[in-house]
Design a protein around this motif. Structure first.
Motif, PDB file in Angstrom:
ATOM      1  N   ARG A  10       3.015 126.912  28.059  1.00 33.58           N
ATOM      2  CA  ARG A  10       2.907 125.842  26.211  1.00 33.58           C
ATOM      3  C   ARG A  10       4.999 125.744  26.557  1.00 33.58           C
ATOM      4  O   ARG A  10       5.621 126.556  26.489  1.00 33.58           O
ATOM      5  N   ALA A  11       5.870 124.903  26.721  1.00 31.31           N
ATOM      6  CA  ALA A  11       7.374 124.414  26.245  1.00 31.31           C
ATOM      7  C   ALA A  11       7.291 123.855  25.224  1.00 31.31           C
ATOM      8  O   ALA A  11       5.850 123.230  25.187  1.00 31.31           O
ATOM      9  N   LEU A  12       8.533 124.464  24.092  1.00 34.54           N
ATOM     10  CA  LEU A  12       8.303 123.770  23.180  1.00 34.54           C
ATOM     11  C   LEU A  12       9.641 122.905  23.435  1.00 34.54           C
ATOM     12  O   LEU A  12      10.881 123.439  23.293  1.00 34.54           O
ATOM     13  N   VAL A  13      10.071 121.644  22.460  1.00 32.57           N
ATOM     14  CA  VAL A  13      11.448 120.853  22.768  1.00 32.57           C
ATOM     15  C   VAL A  13      12.022 120.608  21.671  1.00 32.57           C
ATOM     16  O   VAL A  13      11.096 119.730  20.650  1.00 32.57           O
ATOM     17  N   VAL A  14      13.320 121.840  21.131  1.00 34.31           N
ATOM     18  CA  VAL A  14      13.525 121.647  19.886  1.00 34.31           C
ATOM     19  C   VAL A  14      14.540 121.038  19.863  1.00 34.31           C
ATOM     20  O   VAL A  14      15.841 120.739  20.040  1.00 34.31           O
ATOM     21  N   ARG A  15      14.802 118.817  18.768  1.00 37.11           N
ATOM     22  CA  ARG A  15      15.898 118.214  19.233  1.00 37.11           C
ATOM     23  C   ARG A  15      16.305 118.166  18.241  1.00 37.11           C
ATOM     24  O   ARG A  15      15.745 117.715  16.825  1.00 37.11           O
ATOM     25  N   GLN A  48      23.830 112.910  21.413  1.00 34.69           N
ATOM     26  CA  GLN A  48      21.329 111.902  22.457  1.00 34.69           C
ATOM     27  C   GLN A  48      20.986 112.992  22.539  1.00 34.69           C
ATOM     28  O   GLN A  48      20.052 112.841  23.401  1.00 34.69           O
ATOM     29  N   PRO A  49      20.386 114.070  21.892  1.00 28.91           N
ATOM     30  CA  PRO A  49      19.813 114.805  21.699  1.00 28.91           C
ATOM     31  C   PRO A  49      17.610 114.641  21.653  1.00 28.91           C
ATOM     32  O   PRO A  49      17.520 114.575  22.851  1.00 28.91           O
ATOM     33  N   VAL A  50      17.810 112.694  21.569  1.00 34.14           N
ATOM     34  CA  VAL A  50      16.755 112.382  22.282  1.00 34.14           C
ATOM     35  C   VAL A  50      16.394 112.800  23.587  1.00 34.14           C
ATOM     36  O   VAL A  50      15.326 112.496  24.476  1.00 34.14           O
ATOM     37  N   LYS A  51      17.399 111.440  24.277  1.00 33.55           N
ATOM     38  CA  LYS A  51      17.627 110.978  25.187  1.00 33.55           C
ATOM     39  C   LYS A  51      17.921 111.757  26.112  1.00 33.55           C
ATOM     40  O   LYS A  51      17.641 111.400  27.037  1.00 33.55           O
ATOM     41  N   ALA A  52      18.823 112.979  25.758  1.00 37.53           N
ATOM     42  CA  ALA A  52      19.011 114.246  26.244  1.00 37.53           C
ATOM     43  C   ALA A  52      17.655 114.521  27.365  1.00 37.53           C
ATOM     44  O   ALA A  52      17.354 115.389  28.169  1.00 37.53           O
ATOM     45  N   THR A  53      17.253 115.304  26.342  1.00 35.22           N
ATOM     46  CA  THR A  53      15.638 115.813  26.484  1.00 35.22           C
ATOM     47  C   THR A  53      14.512 115.032  27.240  1.00 35.22           C
ATOM     48  O   THR A  53      14.536 116.047  27.730  1.00 35.22           O
ATOM     49  N   GLU A  54      14.518 113.676  26.959  1.00 32.96           N
ATOM     50  CA  GLU A  54      13.553 113.393  28.141  1.00 32.96           C
ATOM     51  C   GLU A  54      13.647 112.830  29.435  1.00 32.96           C
ATOM     52  O   GLU A  54      13.348 113.223  30.154  1.00 32.96           O
ATOM     53  N   LEU A  55      15.375 113.752  29.919  1.00 27.89           N
ATOM     54  CA  LEU A  55      15.878 113.671  31.004  1.00 27.89           C
ATOM     55  C   LEU A  55      14.745 115.028  31.310  1.00 27.89           C
ATOM     56  O   LEU A  55      14.114 114.597  32.622  1.00 27.89           O
ATOM     57  N   PHE A  56      14.535 115.970  30.501  1.00 27.94           N
ATOM     58  CA  PHE A  56      13.690 116.771  31.485  1.00 27.94           C
ATOM     59  C   PHE A  56      12.534 116.720  30.739  1.00 27.94           C
ATOM     60  O   PHE A  56      11.193 117.904  31.769  1.00 27.94           O
ATOM     61  N   ILE A  57      11.835 116.656  29.951  1.00 30.86           N
ATOM     62  CA  ILE A  57      10.097 116.652  29.928  1.00 30.86           C
ATOM     63  C   ILE A  57      10.000 116.350  31.246  1.00 30.86           C
ATOM     64  O   ILE A  57       8.962 116.809  31.751  1.00 30.86           O
ATOM     65  N   PRO A  58      10.127 115.419  31.847  1.00 31.87           N
ATOM     66  CA  PRO A  58       8.726 115.274  32.910  1.00 31.87           C
ATOM     67  C   PRO A  58       9.293 116.145  33.944  1.00 31.87           C
ATOM     68  O   PRO A  58       7.925 116.435  34.638  1.00 31.87           O
ATOM     69  N   VAL A  87      11.154 127.831  24.875  1.00 32.09           N
ATOM     70  CA  VAL A  87      11.852 126.607  23.807  1.00 32.09           C
ATOM     71  C   VAL A  87      12.923 125.808  24.640  1.00 32.09           C
ATOM     72  O   VAL A  87      13.655 127.227  25.009  1.00 32.09           O
ATOM     73  N   VAL A  88      13.159 125.384  24.072  1.00 38.01           N
ATOM     74  CA  VAL A  88      14.076 124.211  25.037  1.00 38.01           C
ATOM     75  C   VAL A  88      14.489 123.321  23.710  1.00 38.01           C
ATOM     76  O   VAL A  88      14.229 122.400  23.381  1.00 38.01           O
ATOM     77  N   GLN A  89      16.253 123.994  23.446  1.00 39.68           N
ATOM     78  CA  GLN A  89      16.755 123.617  22.276  1.00 39.68           C
ATOM     79  C   GLN A  89      17.846 122.546  22.496  1.00 39.68           C
ATOM     80  O   GLN A  89      18.592 123.351  24.013  1.00 39.68           O
ATOM     81  N   CYS A  90      17.911 121.500  22.245  1.00 39.60           N
ATOM     82  CA  CYS A  90      19.390 120.726  21.629  1.00 39.60           C
ATOM     83  C   CYS A  90      18.812 120.550  20.148  1.00 39.60           C
ATOM     84  O   CYS A  90      19.629 119.110  19.684  1.00 39.60           O
ATOM     85  N   MET A  91      19.977 121.104  19.900  1.00 38.69           N
ATOM     86  CA  MET A  91      20.472 120.718  18.135  1.00 38.69           C
ATOM     87  C   MET A  91      21.610 120.840  17.491  1.00 38.69           C
ATOM     88  O   MET A  91      21.808 122.341  17.846  1.00 38.69           O
ATOM     89  N   THR A  92      22.723 120.697  18.145  1.00 37.02           N
ATOM     90  CA  THR A  92      24.090 120.941  17.713  1.00 37.02           C
ATOM     91  C   THR A  92      24.350 120.771  16.327  1.00 37.02           C
ATOM     92  O   THR A  92      24.079 120.150  15.939  1.00 37.02           O
ATOM     93  N   MET A  93      25.338 121.789  16.461  1.00 38.20           N
ATOM     94  CA  MET A  93      25.615 122.345  13.999  1.00 38.20           C
ATOM     95  C   MET A  93      24.219 122.222  14.136  1.00 38.20           C
ATOM     96  O   MET A  93      23.517 123.040  14.047  1.00 38.20           O
ATOM     97  N   SER A  94      24.323 121.418  13.044  1.00 35.84           N
ATOM     98  CA  SER A  94      22.743 122.204  11.544  1.00 35.84           C
ATOM     99  C   SER A  94      22.910 123.159  10.866  1.00 35.84           C
ATOM    100  O   SER A  94      23.748 123.838  11.261  1.00 35.84           O
ATOM    101  N   GLN A  95      21.805 123.252  10.513  1.00 34.91           N
ATOM    102  CA  GLN A  95      21.516 124.413   9.442  1.00 34.91           C
ATOM    103  C   GLN A  95      20.048 125.065   9.886  1.00 34.91           C
ATOM    104  O   GLN A  95      19.094 124.223  10.361  1.00 34.91           O
TER     105      GLN A  95
END
Length: 236
Positions: free
Chosen positions: A5-10, A17-27, A57-65
């Motif tokens: 099980r993989a969890l993508v957190v974006r 471009q967290p959505v487009k970037a992670t969509e490259l790797f989900i397939p 866990v695959v994370q694409c979450m720049t800066m944020s809290q």
């Protein structure tokens, strides 16, 4: 065999471009047999039951809290064997105010040097520099980077502050320039792994834009890193 099980957190800063970037790797993950769950925030990290059944866990979450409970949940999961990986600002420029997160990852974005001031025009290209990612001796033998030659990019070149508890698979060197304040070349880790409890962490610093993520060397490292970081049988 139980499906992994993989969890993508974006989310976070939209410039990466967290959505487009992670969509490259989900397939890739799905073709590799993972059941993929996607979350648009870090709230899932505080859900102990969900994290306990997550192998990667695959994370694409720049800066944020991030809250203390969320970073504690992520750290506990990694210590228990959950793999953790990501690229560029989505993992190494996340949650700047959390020292606990920095301690988990082992490195923190400091800057990306820019072009000579007279060549800048006010866009993101001001920070796009030609540079080389050099595979280290360790990297030439590691399953994530074995067989990959040094490669050249024209993109942001990350300068990373880091500790010694990382295994560096590739580096990049920032040269001295008349408009910069440093006085000798600085070599910074570009790809590294970190063993944390029973878990594995993989950081790939290239990946500012989709074209960089689609570069054969970068994409191969990220995909291999996902597989390598995934919870092993001994950590189950």
């Amino acid at each position: 065999m139980t499906q992994q099980r993989a969890l993508v957190v974006r989310g976070g800063w939209e410039g990466h471009q967290p959505v487009k970037a992670t969509e490259l790797f989900i397939p890739f993950l799905e073709r590799s047999g993972y059941a993929v769950r996607v979350e648009e925030s870090t709230e899932i990290y505080a859900d102990a039951a969900a994290m306990a059944e997550t192998d990667l866990v695959v994370q694409c979450m720049t800066m944020s809290q991030i809250t203390a409970a969320q970073v504690a949940g992520l750290s506990a999961a990694v210590i228990a064997g959950t793999g953790f990986t990501g690229w560029h600002g989505g993992i190494v420029d996340s949650f700047r105010a959390s020292s606990d997160y920095l301690h988990l990852v082992g490195g923190q974005f400091a800057t990306h040097p820019g072009l000579e001031p007279c060549a800048r025009h006010g866009g993101e290209e001001d920070n796009f520099l030609p540079h080389t990612v050099h595979i280290t001796d360790l990297g030439r033998e590691h399953p994530i980077t074995a067989g990959i030659d040094d490669f050249d990019l024209v993109s942001e070149q990350y300068w990373v502050l880091h500790d010694d508890l990382i295994d560096v698979l590739a580096v990049t060197t920032h040269p001295t320039q008349a408009w910069h304040p440093w006085h000798r070349p600085v070599t910074s880790p570009a790809i590294w792994t970190r063993l944390w409890g029973s878990g594995r962490v993989v950081v790939t610093t290239p990946g500012h834009s989709l074209d960089v993520l689609e570069h054969p060397g970068v994409r191969t490292v990220i995909e291999r890193g996902m597989v390598w970081a995934t919870r092993t049988a001994s950590a189950s």
